[in-house]
Design an enzyme around this catalytic site. Structure first.
Site, mmCIF file in Angstrom:
data_model
loop_
_atom_site.group_PDB
_atom_site.id
_atom_site.type_symbol
_atom_site.label_atom_id
_atom_site.label_comp_id
_atom_site.label_asym_id
_atom_site.label_seq_id
_atom_site.Cartn_x
_atom_site.Cartn_y
_atom_site.Cartn_z
ATOM 1 N N ASN A 27 6.042 -25.896 48.834
ATOM 2 C CA ASN A 27 6.255 -27.250 48.327
ATOM 3 C C ASN A 27 5.680 -27.359 46.912
ATOM 4 O O ASN A 27 4.508 -27.064 46.687
ATOM 5 C CB ASN A 27 5.561 -28.277 49.225
ATOM 6 C CG ASN A 27 5.777 -29.695 48.728
ATOM 7 O OD1 ASN A 27 6.907 -30.176 48.661
ATOM 8 N ND2 ASN A 27 4.703 -30.374 48.357
ATOM 9 N N GLU A 28 6.537 -27.750 45.965
ATOM 10 C CA GLU A 28 6.144 -27.969 44.572
ATOM 11 C C GLU A 28 5.404 -26.773 43.959
ATOM 12 O O GLU A 28 4.322 -26.919 43.390
ATOM 13 C CB GLU A 28 5.308 -29.235 44.432
ATOM 14 C CG GLU A 28 6.065 -30.497 44.811
ATOM 15 C CD GLU A 28 5.285 -31.773 44.503
ATOM 16 O OE1 GLU A 28 4.062 -31.688 44.229
ATOM 17 O OE2 GLU A 28 5.897 -32.856 44.518
ATOM 18 N N GLU A 232 10.566 -35.940 48.981
ATOM 19 C CA GLU A 232 9.567 -36.928 48.561
ATOM 20 C C GLU A 232 10.151 -37.820 47.465
ATOM 21 O O GLU A 232 10.730 -37.331 46.507
ATOM 22 C CB GLU A 232 8.303 -36.269 47.994
ATOM 23 C CG GLU A 232 7.461 -35.496 48.973
ATOM 24 C CD GLU A 232 6.194 -34.957 48.311
ATOM 25 O OE1 GLU A 232 5.739 -35.541 47.306
ATOM 26 O OE2 GLU A 232 5.670 -33.932 48.782
#
Length: 333
Positions: A27-28, A232
């Site tokens: 994630n990210e 998100e």
């Protein structure tokens, strides 16, 4: 690290794969690779090198995990696996300056996406060119951006069942002149800034709903209509449980997502960040992204539904967007 991640992924797939059917390897990575590099208090050229090496290894580790799942676990677990990146959307500060927008998007959004989703694989060409030019100016014998072998390019390409995206911030971009030594500013040669006309959230992110629609259309165009999962999107607000500002934010952003779907974007999910107020990077517990308020001073961490949670419940039940003012009026009756 690639081998460690491969070992870890295999254990997790084996132990949890019978129940978990949707996987995100990282994630990210664009965010934490940047943080790792710059928090190390290294010289600027070393920080850049560490940042790119971090990303390079993540792409390899992701591909390893994908192939492990695809070959060893997917036949009987029947799940999906991908990767989630963070990307803003960019607007030209100078009229008709489409080049700066494309270059900055290559360095920010496409850094992790091109190797997986583009037809040719590998990093964006402008990224390879400008980093190599800066590396030469710095006296290095090779680029700070590591190179993939042809075998790795083919191994990484196509390793995702979906394109996962987190989106929060739009930026204005403009070209920066090279330094006297011939160096590109920030490797990209692009300066990014905020638009003073855009509203701002408590964490400092600007609000411009059209950015998420622009991002979705851009990804659809570049990567030939991949299935997109918005993992998100949301805002930090200090308005407490009566968070009408969050409802307005979510309403406006979700409306732009619907417009993008209308225009042909294959968006499979939209996920609000976050269900609960939580620990937010360097900001600790000071930033409130949640649909549910958490009292961090209470030993029991008392939780209280915010107005936005009632709004989202109404949207889900009715199957369409409900304006913020209607929700507030109905709840106050």
């Amino acid at each position: 690290m690639i081998q460690y991640f491969e070992d870890y992924a295999r254990v997790v797939f084996r132990e949890l794969g019978s129940k978990v059917k949707f996987w995100s390897t990282f994630n990210e990575p664009d965010i934490f690779c940047r943080m790792i590099a710059y928090l190390n208090e290294s010289a600027p050229d070393t920080a850049y090198r560490n940042r790119y090496l971090c990303g390079h290894n993540i792409l390899k580790a992701h591909a390893r995990a994908y192939h492990i799942y695809d070959e060893e676990f997917r036949p009987h677990q029947q799940g999906k696996i991908g990767l989630v990146t963070n990307s803003g959307y960019f607007f030209p500060k100078l009229e008709n300056d489409t080049e700066s927008v494309e270059i900055y998007f290559a360095f920010q959004g496409r850094w992790f996406l091109d190797p997986i989703f583009s037809k040719s694989g590998d990093y964006p060409q402008v990224m390879k060119t400008r980093i190599a030019e800066n590396s030469k100016v710095e006296g290095l014998t090779h680029s700070r951006l590591p190179e993939f072998s042809p075998e790795w390019i083919n191994y990484i390409k196509g390793t995702a069942d979906y394109l996962g995206i987190n989106h929060y911030a739009p930026f204005m971009v403009e070209p920066a002149n090279k330094t006297d030594s011939g160096r590109w500013y920030d490797d990209s040669g692009i300066i990014h800034s905020n638009n003073s006309e855009w509203k701002v959230t408590s964490i400092g992110f600007r609000i411009f709903p059209k950015a998420i629609g622009g991002l979705l259309r851009k990804l659809t165009e570049i990567y030939d209509k991949p299935p997109i999962y918005i993992m998100e999107n949301g805002m930090s607000s200090q308005s407490g449980v009566m968070d009408g500002d969050r409802i307005e934010y979510l309403y406006s952003y979700m409306k732009e997502v619907l417009f993008a779907i209308r225009d042909g974007c294959d968006v499979r999910a939209y996920t609000v960040w976050s269900l609960l107020d939580n620990f937010e990077w360097f900001f600790g517990y000071s930033q409130r992204f949640g649909l549910i308020s958490v009292d961090f001073d209470d030993p029991n961490r008392k939780r209280t539904l915010k107005l936005s949670s009632y709004w989202l419940k109404t949207v889900i039940e009715e199957g369409h967007l409900v304006p913020a003012n209607e929700t507030i009026i109905n709840l106050l009756k």
